[in-house]
Enzyme design. Sequence first.
Site, mmCIF file in Angstrom:
data_model
loop_
_atom_site.group_PDB
_atom_site.id
_atom_site.type_symbol
_atom_site.label_atom_id
_atom_site.label_comp_id
_atom_site.label_asym_id
_atom_site.label_seq_id
_atom_site.Cartn_x
_atom_site.Cartn_y
_atom_site.Cartn_z
ATOM 1 N N ASP A 1 -0.500 -17.491 -2.680
ATOM 2 C CA ASP A 1 -1.736 -16.809 -2.306
ATOM 3 C C ASP A 1 -2.857 -17.842 -2.196
ATOM 4 O OD1 ASP A 1 -4.227 -15.238 -2.504
ATOM 5 O OD2 ASP A 1 -2.906 -13.570 -2.999
ATOM 6 N N ASN B 1 -0.540 -2.805 -3.723
ATOM 7 C CA ASN B 1 -1.638 -1.883 -3.446
ATOM 8 C C ASN B 1 -1.379 -1.118 -2.155
ATOM 9 O OD1 ASN B 1 -3.106 -3.013 -5.674
ATOM 10 N ND2 ASN B 1 -3.677 -4.710 -4.363
ATOM 11 N N GLN C 1 -6.004 -2.354 -1.289
ATOM 12 C CA GLN C 1 -5.282 -3.004 -0.189
ATOM 13 C C GLN C 1 -6.296 -3.496 0.840
ATOM 14 O OE1 GLN C 1 -2.548 -0.503 2.030
ATOM 15 N NE2 GLN C 1 -1.515 -2.271 2.922
ATOM 16 N N HIS D 1 2.879 -5.758 1.098
ATOM 17 C CA HIS D 1 3.184 -7.008 0.406
ATOM 18 C C HIS D 1 3.134 -6.767 -1.093
ATOM 19 C CE1 HIS D 1 -1.181 -6.930 0.967
ATOM 20 N NE2 HIS D 1 -1.295 -7.698 -0.093
ATOM 21 N N HIS E 1 2.341 -8.723 -4.761
ATOM 22 C CA HIS E 1 1.813 -9.883 -5.471
ATOM 23 C C HIS E 1 2.704 -10.147 -6.677
ATOM 24 C CE1 HIS E 1 -2.279 -9.850 -3.588
ATOM 25 N NE2 HIS E 1 -1.933 -8.585 -3.361
#
Length: 136
Positions: free
Chosen positions: A32, A88, A95, A101, A103
């Site tokens: 990230d 999310n 989101q 996706h 995390h």
Amino acid sequence: MKREDCIFCKIAGGEIPSKTLYEDENFRVILDLSPATRGHALILPKEHAEDLHELSDETAAEVLVLAKKIAAVMVKRLHCDGLNLVQNNGEAAGQTVKHFHVHVIPRYKGDGQNINWVPGSPSQEELESIREAIVE
């Protein structure tokens, strides 16, 4: 299916450079760029789905297996004390990119992050009402 206007489709497809940790035919895992902690990664399916509701059952099953593998490597190599898996759905849930996706966030004692919520205290009647709404 990819979406031309989706930045995560472009990253997952290799069109935009990333710090890739893992890649196979269905997923790309990247670091990230705005990490919560050291090693914070994103699991990106290569097939576009806006959120969990659009995700195929097959991809949903595969993403958890992949998250488990990535987490095991993080514990071993980054020596983290724990980890969070965060996913999310929708703006109200945080989101910000409309591409499913996950995390994977390594956690370290004293890392200053607070990925928690304030526990509620619903009555038994409220809980039963919610249960009935979901199961009916």
